[in-house]
Design an enzyme around this catalytic site. Structure first.
Site: not given
Ligand code: UT7
Length: 325
Positions: A115, A252, A282
């Site tokens: 990520c 993020h 996500n």
């Protein structure tokens, strides 16, 4: 004294057509729209078509970023693709994107920081540009996490989605002051002691399988805000900037609660936070460039704005980048 800055010339993004809503997921596993929305802020996410790969999504985002930058593919001499879901174990998916763009000069490689991949890739591209190793870079985040999810595990399958985003960077002369456009500061960190909290239980050298994502969500959550705010404070210190100076915070997109808590702890006003987690879920390394593209195209982020990016994910890896758009 000359001072090279990596300046953003354009951005683009790509999403698969198929929308998977929380209501759709409630038919597949024991969950509900209310639980997902309340715990994560996610309402829906996109899922790649069976024949649509990370390369396809990354290519589309890259093409749109090139158009936005007013450049031809041949102007690019560095491609870095941040991804944890490459098309093949090798060659690097970045090289396939390079080939499909019709480029056969310069260099292309994948970067794996899950990520945090996009902030790692931006920082890496910046180092190449500032050291004269390349002139113009495509930095892409592209993922098909739907391919590594265990669709029977309600604790993970509701969280992730597929997508891609890209920016074009160019080495330009700056003054060295924080009023310059381009990357102004960045900080990257990692700590492998947290591996078991977020990992994929397969790989070419261990199981010879692709594996599935496994996460101790509560454990990751516990560390996230502290790690994010710590690394952002490091870029503030490096640049002499403060939360008040920031025009846009583009974090993020893992969980709205983590985003809100981080912004609150740093003293960043709600209206400066760009959040797309409700519609994208996500998307790992793609989440920041996807959110950036949304906020640029809807007119929020403008040339000269000070933009703060941050990410945290598997490894753990985490990092932050401060740039003037
Ligand atoms: O991008 C990489 C970084 N990743 C992240 O930042 C993710 C960080 N973690 C999180 O975002 C959150 O921890 C989650 C969204 C994953 C979970 O939220 P939580 O508030 O930490 O919930 P929890 O794990 O403590 O679970 C609470 C309850 C549990 O039931 P019990 O034990 O209290 O009876 C879970 O079994 O919720 C249950 N649960 C669910 N219920 C309905 C877990 N998943 C679901 C679900 N639907 N999908």
């Amino acid at each position: 004294m000359s001072f090279t800055r990596s300046v953003v010339l354009g951005c683009g993004s790509a999403l698969p057509d198929r929308v998977l809503t929380n209501a759709d997921l409630a038919v597949m596993v024991d969950t509900s729209h209310e639980w997902i929305l309340q715990r994560t802020g996610i309402s829906e996410r996109r899922i790649a078509a069976p024949d649509e790969t990370t390369c396809d999504l990354g290519l589309r985002a890259a093409q749109r970023a090139l158009v936005d930058a007013g450049l031809a593919p041949q102007d690019i001499d560095l491609i870095i693709l941040a991804t944890a879901t490459p098309d093949n174990t090798f060659p690097a998916t970045a090289v396939s994107i390079q080939e499909r763009l019709g480029i056969n000069t310069g260099m292309a490689f994948d970067l794996q920081a899950v990520c945090s991949g996009f902030v790692y890739a931006l920082t890496t591209a910046d180092a190449y540009l500032r050291n004269g190793l390349a002139q113009r870079a495509l930095v892409i985040g592209a993922e098909t996490f739907s391919r590594i999810l265990d669709w029977e595990d309600r604790t993970t399958c509701v969280l992730f989605g597929d997508g891609a985003g890209a920016v074009v960077l160019e080495a330009q002369e700056g003054t060295g002051a924080v009023s310059d456009r381009g990357l102004l500061a960045s900080k990257l960190r990692s700590d492998g002691r947290h591996k078991e909290k977020l990992f994929v239980d397969g790989g070419p050298s261990s199981t010879q399988t692709v594996g599935h994502l496994r996460m101790q969500g509560r454990e990751v959550f516990k560390h996230a805000v502290a790690m994010i705010t710590d690394v952002i404070e490091a870029v503030f210190e490096q640049s002499g900037m403060t939360a008040e100076d920031i025009d846009w915070f583009v974090p993020h997109q893992a969980n709205k609660r983590i985003i809100d808590a981080s912004a609150r702890k740093l003293g960043i006003a709600d209206e400066k936070v760009v959040s797309t987690v409700d519609r994208h879920g996500n998307t790992s390394a793609a989440s920041i460039p996807l959110a950036l593209d949304v906020a640029v195209k809807d007119g929020r982020i403008k040339r000269g704005d000070l933009v703060l990016l941050e990410a945290m994910g598997g490894g753990f890896t985490w990092g932050a980048v401060l740039l003037r758009w």
